[in-house]
Design an enzyme around this catalytic site. Structure first.
Site, short mmCIF file in Angstrom:
data_model
loop_
_atom_site.label_atom_id
_atom_site.label_comp_id
_atom_site.label_asym_id
_atom_site.label_seq_id
_atom_site.Cartn_x
_atom_site.Cartn_y
_atom_site.Cartn_z
N HIS A 1 4.56 -12.92 -14.61
CA HIS A 1 6.00 -12.78 -15.28
C HIS A 1 6.84 -11.81 -14.44
O HIS A 1 7.27 -10.93 -14.77
CB HIS A 1 5.68 -11.85 -16.73
CG HIS A 1 6.43 -12.73 -17.96
ND1 HIS A 1 6.80 -12.11 -18.89
CD2 HIS A 1 6.57 -14.04 -18.01
CE1 HIS A 1 7.49 -13.20 -19.64
NE2 HIS A 1 7.11 -14.07 -19.14
N HIS B 1 9.17 -24.46 -13.22
CA HIS B 1 8.55 -23.49 -13.85
C HIS B 1 7.34 -24.33 -15.09
O HIS B 1 6.29 -24.17 -15.00
CB HIS B 1 8.95 -22.51 -14.87
CG HIS B 1 8.10 -21.55 -15.67
ND1 HIS B 1 7.49 -20.34 -14.99
CD2 HIS B 1 7.67 -21.33 -16.94
CE1 HIS B 1 6.77 -19.69 -15.74
NE2 HIS B 1 6.90 -20.26 -17.16
#
Lengths: 232, 80, 740
Positions: C89, C43
């Site tokens: 998200h 990430h």
């Protein structure tokens, strides 16, 4: 004379309110909620937003902000005091207007233009309008469902204190035209003396046709007239 | 039978509302306030006579809907 | 099998652990290992995607800040800049839809106001499994309520987006959010620490155990049965805190009180200390005891990894620190002086005078591993690309009603009416249209924005599918009268350890790059989300293209879908081929399959059509200008008819539901047709008059659908499925407090 546009932490329509007031010729200045002196102002606007995050209850924390005693003083002195959306909720919580704003009947936030019928012109919000006039103004709220006890509501109706009601495009005040379950389709009210008024829809969002409607101008012009009245 | 469910955020999960209310209370002069957590109470009226069975069923309701186990704890109280 | 080693539990491979040991010349301390594990996670480090992302064209004369900063920044002229970014998200929204989506909005807004910009708009791209499943309805309602609850309260309008439903997203919904801000050039701030002696001031919310390991565990791993146990602590958003933080930061920028600033997102303090220091070629000394905390007893590793929301790290010259603290106090946010920039490049972290971490700051961000993962074209494409004859025994009227009832194509008002989309008085064209147009008050400028995705088409051919997304996004912006300026992308993919997924990824990057080069627009930022899979099944490759354009001067009466009137002519602009059903909604819904190879886009036609659309819209020549996308001509025309409340009669031989690229429809007053056709000719674009507006039916050839019936189907498709219950369920299942 200037109008104070009150900024609580969490208020978010303050710049729009200043822009709109200036477009109808009212000089307006932002005032932080900790201010304790509004003597240089002839009127007050409590704009929309989420004062103190709307935590606990809408307006519950805001009504204790230091500025509110000055707002009360001006209201008692007859100065124009206008609450828009969250500002309306704060005026109710502070007891400057009767009633309360509950969650919308549909339990969802509503942001869309609605039709309003002017039902009283005896207020700083509607004095430039005419009875029966139909205005298209955006609503933008989760807690816009106006409620009171029956006696208070009867008193509001008897004294012509309900100044705006949700209607259909023809001006008919019907259950179907009620977006949020408000008692009697109430969209805006005023106090007995007409100088304190609140409404859930946002007149400052309807001041230019490039954004879809300019129907909110007549309401802000009413406020402007009241400001110059207070001035003289 | 009357059942009360207390739902509260797990202690390690932030409670912004509680934090804001704590600050407001201190602003009003209540400077003894250490922390505020805002929780939720659900009251149910359940048909039936067996408290154990009712408690088990409400327990399931909590897991499925009334609470979010990812971030909330709950307590079921059956009023006999 | 024994217990996993500490680094394995933190998601690090043995090789990565060895690399840390080499950098440090010793075994890492706990806090150090924690920092490397989050900073080197997929990430944060883009370790699988970085080699491919270099392919994107990133240069243009109007690019002020390109990829690598918190947001891309472009020059809008006259001292105005626009800053924008997109981020996903996905996994947090599956675990807790309300808070996952809410914190997604909060995070992307911080990326934008970290650059010195005031955020003025948000677009949301959301994808779920079928609404027939109650859990998907719960996720959908929760995500929408979360976006509304956070965006409305923080005071940034949500002005557009896209909604799609596909089985592949059932265990892995997609929630991507794009945010746009504007600023004056002199207010631009970067994530730099400044020189020796600069103080690091942590602003905003107190630090708790939120999302410990979120970046490494949640965003960089797949879901399976053990996910429940692995779930990190859910992050809770506080839009009220963020609103105060925005205002405080904007005041700091306006008064020139900060040298640099970095938001705290994934990897929290680890990132917000090491990255700015490394960028400035410096080190830093940090005292964790000074961090204002929400709960006692947090370990150094937890403090360094915490993903508590609504926090910013400001880098301040010593003489300005008192003034910065005063600004924070006035906006009623907490602030603490947590560190000092030092020479030598070492990040040294102390607790009560004890050294708990001592690492080269740059090694956390710059020495992260890079993986050149293997690629392989999926075998299944050979089967999918086989041409299957399409029987043309189609009842167009029934087909149209079926498509108007498809949730992905239905009236999205159920969603966008829950969002404040009007705040700031900028919204000239709002949600429900192809692109959004936002004016900049006090100027003649307006910014146009759109986000576009199409998982089915990208699954069938990622390169063509991705290129066509860019062309579609460009048209969506052009029909508001704007010129496309720059792209950000959010690349949502499955498990990168599978060669087929990496092939899809590489093809997608190539497709986006080629199309951007054709249109002459740069990619100024993006986000990669891998491991979107559940139980080994990957989602469709789902790139999302966000595109921003500029109109100057902007049209006061731009084309809108609701401006068709009886008597106007209906025109088709672009090629009149209409046969591409590969991956179309019609194929999925009516034929019940997803197969074929999508048509190849034409660079020349794309560029010509985009330029023509900008001219027609900016010149206010046409009343409606609408890009043909999902559902083809029939659905596009039906939407115009429904929102304009007028029927149409169309005489046109093509397949009504085919989704061939590069086509627009226009509604034009007949006296303006000549001007439109002249402009089309000059642009080299074919124009065909295919119908006339009027009446109370949508008539396509022999098929006819009653307008009122079509309208009812389209408008009620979402509310009918969501009903009252779904909203109530979510309002109770999560904290209703923020959705006022």
């Amino acid at each position: 004379m200037k109008a104070a546009v009150v900024v609580f932490p969490g208020t978010n329509c303050e710049q729009d309110a200043v822009y709109a007031l200036e477009s109808v010729g009212v000089e307006a200045a932002l005032v932080w909620h900790r201010a304790t002196d509004l003597s240089e102002f002839a009127g007050v606007v409590l704009p929309g937003g989420f004062a103190h995050g709307d935590y606990l209850r809408t307006g519950a924390i805001a009504r204790f902000s230091p500025i509110m005693s000055e707002v009360e003083r001006l209201a008692d002195a007859g100065a124009p005091v206008l609450g828009i959306c969250n500002g309306f909720q704060i005026l109710c919580e502070a007891g400057l207007l009767p009633g309360v704003l509950l969650q919308n009947a549909g339990l969802r936030f509503i942001c869309r233009p609605v039709q309003l019928r002017v039902t009283s012109t005896d207020s700083i919000l509607t004095r430039a309008a005419r009875i029966g006039q139909i205005l298209e103004i955006p609503l933008n709220s989760y807690e816009g469902n106006y409620a009171t006890d029956p006696a208070t509501f009867a008193d509001l109706e008897r004294n012509d204190r309900i100044v705006l009601r949700y209607s259909d495009p023809t001006g008919a005040v019907t259950a179907q035209a009620n977006p949020n379950g408000s008692l009697g389709n109430t969209a805006g009210i005023a106090n007995r003396t007409g100088n304190v008024a609140g409404l859930m829809p946002h007149p400052e969002r309807a001041i230019e046709s490039v954004l879809g409607s300019s129907d909110g101008r007549v309401l802000l012009e009413s406020f402007a007239m009241s400001m110059s009245g207070a001035d003289g | 039978m009357k059942v009360t469910v207390h739902v509260q955020r797990r202690p390690d999960i932030a409670d912004p509302q509680g934090t804001a209310v704590a600050r407001a209370l201190r602003d009003l002069g209540h400077d003894t306030v250490e922390t505020v957590r805002i929780n939720r109470t659900v009251e149910l009226e359940i048909r039936g006579t067996d408290p154990a069975a009712i408690e088990a069923e409400v327990q399931t309701m909590c897991e499925r809907l009334l609470a979010n186990p990812v971030m909330e704890d709950f307590e079921v109280v059956v009023h006999r | 099998m024994g217990e996993p080693l500490v680094h394995q539990a933190l998601g690090m491979t043995d090789d990565e652990y060895e690399a840390v040991c080499v950098i440090l010349g010793r075994a890492p301390r706990d806090a150090e290992l924690a920092m490397y594990s989050v900073m080197w996670s997929e990430h944060c480090s883009y370790k699988s995607s970085r080699p491919h992302l270099k392919r994107f064209p990133a240069e243009a004369p109007w690019v002020v800040v390109g990829p690598g900063e918190n947001a891309g920044v472009i020059d809008l002229g006259d001292g105005w800049l626009g800053a924008f970014r997109i981020e996903s998200h996905n996994h947090p929204s599956f675990v807790e839809p309300y808070q996952g989506a809410a914190t997604g909005v909060g995070g992307i807004l911080r990326d934008v106001f970290t650059m010195g910009a005031r955020p003025i708009a948000v677009w949301d791209q959301i994808r779920f499994g079928s609404l027939d499943d109650p859990h998907n309805r719960y996720l959908f309602a929760g995500v929408v309520a979360g976006i509304a609850g956070y965006g409305n309260a923080v005071g940034v309008p949500t002005v557009g987006g896209e909604l799609a439903f596909e089985d592949c997203y059932a265990g892995n919904p997609l929630v991507n959010v794009m945010a746009l801000g504007i600023l004056r050039r002199e207010q631009l701030v970067l994530a730099e620490s400044g020189g020796e002696g600069t103080e690091a001031v942590l602003l905003g919310a107190a630090t708790g155990r939120d999302g410990i390991g979120g970046a490494s565990v949640l965003a960089s791993a797949s879901f399976d049965d053990t996910s429940n146990a692995k779930r990190p602590s859910v992050q809770v958003g506080d839009p009220f805190e963020e609103k105060k933080l925005i205002e405080a930061c904007l005041e700091l920028y306006e008064r020139g009180l900060v040298i640099g600033i970095q938001d705290l997102g994934a990897a929290g303090l680890s990132c917000a200390t090491s990255e700015p220091a490394a960028k400035s070629g410096m080190g830093m000394e940090v005292d964790l005891r000074r961090v204002h905390v929400r709960e006692p007893g947090m370990t150094p590793a937890e403090l360094l990894m915490s993903e508590s929301q609504e926090r910013m790290m400001a880098f301040v010259a010593p003489e300005n620190v008192d003034e910065v603290l005063a600004v924070a106090a006035r906006w009623e946010i907490d602030a603490s002086r947590v560190g000092t920039v030092s020479r030598g490049g070492a990040l040294r972290v102390f607790v009560n005078g004890d050294l708990v971490a001592d690492v080269p700051a740059a090694s956390l961000s710059e020495d992260a591993p890079v993986y050149h993962r293997p690629l392989r074209r999926p075998d299944w494409l050979d089967d999918l690309w086989v041409d299957r004859p399409v029987t043309n025994e189609l009842d167009a009227a029934a087909g149209l009603l079926k498509l108007l009832d498809e949730p992905s194509l239905a009236d999205p008002a159920w969603v966008y009416e829950q969002y404040d989309h009007m705040l700031f008085l900028n919204t000239v064209v709002g949600p429900g249209h192809d692109g959004t147009l936002l004016r900049i008050k006090g100027t003649t400028k307006a910014l146009a924005g759109t986000t576009d995705g199409n998982g089915r088409r990208c699954y069938l051919d990622p390169r063509r599918g991705a290129a066509r997304l860019v062309y579609e996004a460009a048209l969506n912006v052009a029909v508001t009268g704007a010129r496309p300026m720059a792209v950000v992308d959010n690349l949502n993919f499955g498990n990168p350890e599978k060669p087929e997924v990496m092939w899809q990824f590489a093809e997608t990057v190539e497709g986006i790059s080629e199309a951007c080069e054709v249109l002459g627009i740069p990619v100024v930022g993006g986000n990669v989300s891998f491991y979107n899979e559940t139980d080994g099944i990957d989602i469709y490759p789902t790139p999302i293209v966000g595109l921003i354009g500029l109109a100057d001067p902007y049209p006061k009466r731009p084309p809108r879908l609701d401006r068709a009137k009886a008597g106007m002519d209906l025109w088709l602009l672009g090629p009149d081929t209409s046969q591409d059903l590969a991956g179309s909604v019609f194929q999925k819904i009516v034929l019940g399959t997803i197969a074929g190879r999508p048509a190849e886009p034409s660079p020349d036609i794309a560029a010509q059509l985009t330029g023509l659309a900008t001219r027609l819209a900016a010149g206010e020549i046409v009343s409606v200008l609408h890009d043909l996308s999902e559902g083809g001509l029939a659905v596009a025309v039906a939407k115009v008819c429904i929102v304009s409340d007028v029927g149409v009669t169309i005489d046109w031989p093509g397949h009504a539901f085919a989704e061939d690229p590069h086509r627009l429809i226009a509604a034009v007053h007949s006296e303006r047709s000549d001007r439109m056709v002249a402009l089309a000719d000059a642009a080299g674009v074919a124009a065909h008059r295919i119908g006339t507006f009027g009446g109370e039916e949508i008539r396509v050839g022999r098929a006819a659908v009653n307008l009122e019936r079509a309208s009812r189907v389209w408008r009620t498709a979402l509310p009918r499925r969501m009903g009252q219950d779904s909203g109530r369920r979510t309002a109770n299942a999560t904290s209703g407090h923020a959705c006022r």
